[in-house]
Design a protein around this motif. Structure first.
Motif, PDB file in Angstrom:
ATOM      1  N   UNK A 196       4.031  -1.518  -9.531  1.00 50.74           N
ATOM      2  CA  UNK A 196       3.980  -2.565  -8.872  1.00 50.74           C
ATOM      3  C   UNK A 196       5.463  -2.796  -7.847  1.00 50.74           C
ATOM      4  N   UNK A 197       6.650  -1.947  -7.979  1.00 54.90           N
ATOM      5  CA  UNK A 197       7.900  -1.786  -7.624  1.00 54.90           C
ATOM      6  C   UNK A 197       7.501  -1.619  -6.078  1.00 54.90           C
ATOM      7  N   UNK A 198       6.891  -0.017  -6.415  1.00 51.76           N
ATOM      8  CA  UNK A 198       6.079  -0.235  -4.805  1.00 51.76           C
ATOM      9  C   UNK A 198       6.097  -0.863  -3.618  1.00 51.76           C
ATOM     10  N   UNK A 199       5.140  -2.105  -4.393  1.00 52.81           N
ATOM     11  CA  UNK A 199       4.050  -2.695  -3.197  1.00 52.81           C
ATOM     12  C   UNK A 199       5.141  -4.153  -3.184  1.00 52.81           C
ATOM     13  N   UNK A 200       6.092  -4.416  -4.136  1.00 52.03           N
ATOM     14  CA  UNK A 200       6.862  -5.816  -3.765  1.00 52.03           C
ATOM     15  C   UNK A 200       7.807  -4.814  -2.315  1.00 52.03           C
ATOM     16  N   UNK A 201       9.089  -3.745  -2.658  1.00 53.77           N
ATOM     17  CA  UNK A 201       9.028  -3.609  -1.439  1.00 53.77           C
ATOM     18  C   UNK A 201       9.272  -3.114  -0.125  1.00 53.77           C
ATOM     19  N   UNK A 202       7.668  -2.341  -0.547  1.00 58.23           N
ATOM     20  CA  UNK A 202       7.099  -2.795   0.888  1.00 58.23           C
ATOM     21  C   UNK A 202       6.350  -3.711   1.498  1.00 58.23           C
ATOM     22  N   UNK A 203       5.977  -4.749   0.824  1.00 60.17           N
ATOM     23  CA  UNK A 203       6.165  -6.120   1.318  1.00 60.17           C
ATOM     24  C   UNK A 203       7.293  -6.910   1.801  1.00 60.17           C
ATOM     25  N   UNK A 204       8.531  -6.662   0.580  1.00 61.71           N
ATOM     26  CA  UNK A 204       9.376  -7.181   1.230  1.00 61.71           C
ATOM     27  C   UNK A 204      10.201  -6.130   2.986  1.00 61.71           C
ATOM     28  N   UNK A 205       9.743  -5.600   2.694  1.00 65.94           N
ATOM     29  CA  UNK A 205       9.969  -4.644   4.440  1.00 65.94           C
ATOM     30  C   UNK A 205       9.250  -5.359   5.388  1.00 65.94           C
ATOM     31  N   UNK A 206       7.978  -5.074   5.093  1.00 67.25           N
ATOM     32  CA  UNK A 206       7.388  -5.741   6.288  1.00 67.25           C
ATOM     33  C   UNK A 206       7.868  -6.912   6.585  1.00 67.25           C
ATOM     34  N   UNK A 207       7.965  -8.014   5.647  1.00 68.17           N
ATOM     35  CA  UNK A 207       8.804  -9.274   5.922  1.00 68.17           C
ATOM     36  C   UNK A 207      10.397  -8.940   6.898  1.00 68.17           C
ATOM     37  N   UNK A 208      10.726  -8.248   6.488  1.00 66.61           N
ATOM     38  CA  UNK A 208      12.533  -8.041   6.861  1.00 66.61           C
ATOM     39  C   UNK A 208      12.587  -7.775   8.376  1.00 66.61           C
TER      40      UNK A 208
END
Length: 315
Positions: A196-208
């Motif tokens: 779950x944390x990996x999914x959040x971090x990975x998505x935010x990296x693309x957004x940032x």
């Protein structure tokens, strides 16, 4: 005091030496940091040190040099004018903590797989570390983020090495004495928690990075599954997330990333922290639901060997 308590064994001497070096390093670093932060304030340039205005070689207007601007420039270079770092939002702190926890869980899974494949301790360290940070490293390469995250934050590497080595040395005994295995419900829960944390971090990296919203899902997928795919290649076995003979694993983070993308681009005024919580819960709960669920992604029903078509005969 330490000598009387622990004796004069070689181990205690080494411990005392390391402790002294660490204390000296911290004190020196703190003192040097304070000195660098305040040196430009304590010793600002005086008027006598100010150089006369110099003209450009092209004959343009002279450069302006003043004590005030020089002091401000020195202060900026040394970082003295930077405001103190703001505390993280509690949600961000939670995601960061679970991200580090998930790194350890992924390293555990990689080390177990390496041991079951017949690798030695070095193989377990390599495979465990790659399983944990391989997805994030691949993501950083694709996004051209420069240095990989585990080189900028070496605590992730330390966790990988410590967990992989401990797993390789202790897990066979735990399996034999307690009857556990790497598919135990508690292990799967911990893995889903980190996923779950990996999914959040990975998505935010693309957004940032400013990618188009559909590509946020891709960065999340790479973060969550890239390390496992590399692990399976090194261990010479079919990639777990690409075959339907195991429970759904790549689908939960994809669903979580889609939810994050929709929430952040739907115009509903959802904050990044709120979207992160929903994404984490969707990924975690979907993965838990898939533990004992026969659901699979669409796939072909393969025929037994020797009963294929002309393409099989041509091989």
């Amino acid at each position: 005091m330490f000598t009387k308590r622990y004796g004069r064994s070689a181990v205690s001497r080494i411990v005392l030496l390391l402790w002294s070096l660490a204390s000296f390093h911290l004190e020196t670093a703190a003192a040097w940091g304070d000195r660098r932060r305040h040196v430009s304030v304590l010793h600002p340039p005086t008027a006598s040190r100010t150089m006369k205005p110099r003209r450009r070689r092209s004959g343009g207007p002279p450069f302006e040099t003043s004590p005030t601007s020089s002091a401000a420039a020195a202060l900026t270079v040394r970082g003295g004018d930077q405001p103190p770092p703001q505390p993280l939002h509690p949600i961000d702190s939670f995601i960061n903590a679970v991200d580090l926890f998930g790194t350890g869980v992924f390293a555990f899974g990689g080390a177990v797989t390496a041991g079951q494949t017949g690798m030695d301790l070095l193989g377990a360290l390599v495979v465990g570390t790659i399983t944990a940070v391989g997805g994030g490293t691949t993501r950083d390469i694709l996004l051209q983020n420069g240095v990989a995250f585990w080189l900028r934050m070496p605590e992730f590497l330390y966790v990988c090495v410590a967990v992989s080595a401990s797993t390789f040395l202790l897990w066979p005994q735990i399996e034999r004495r307690l009857g556990w295995n790497d598919s135990a419900h508690l292990v799967c829960l911990a893995d889903a928690f980190g996923l779950g944390a990996f999914s959040v971090v990975g998505t935010q990296k693309g957004a940032d990075k400013g990618l188009p919203p559909p590509l946020w899902v891709l960065t999340a997928l790479v973060s969550c599954t890239g390390g496992g795919i590399i692990r399976d290649v090194l261990c010479r076995r079919p990639a777990r997330v690409l075959h339907p003979d195991r429970t759904l694993y790549a689908t939960p983070p994809v669903l979580g990333a889609i939810v994050y993308t929709v929430l952040m681009n739907g115009g509903w005024g959802v904050t990044a922290q709120q979207a992160a919580v929903v994404t984490f819960l969707v990924t975690f709960l979907t993965r838990v639901w898939a533990f004992d669920n026969p659901a699979r992604l669409p796939h072909w029903k393969t025929e037994p060997a020797g009963e294929g078509g002309c393409m099989d005969e041509a091989k």
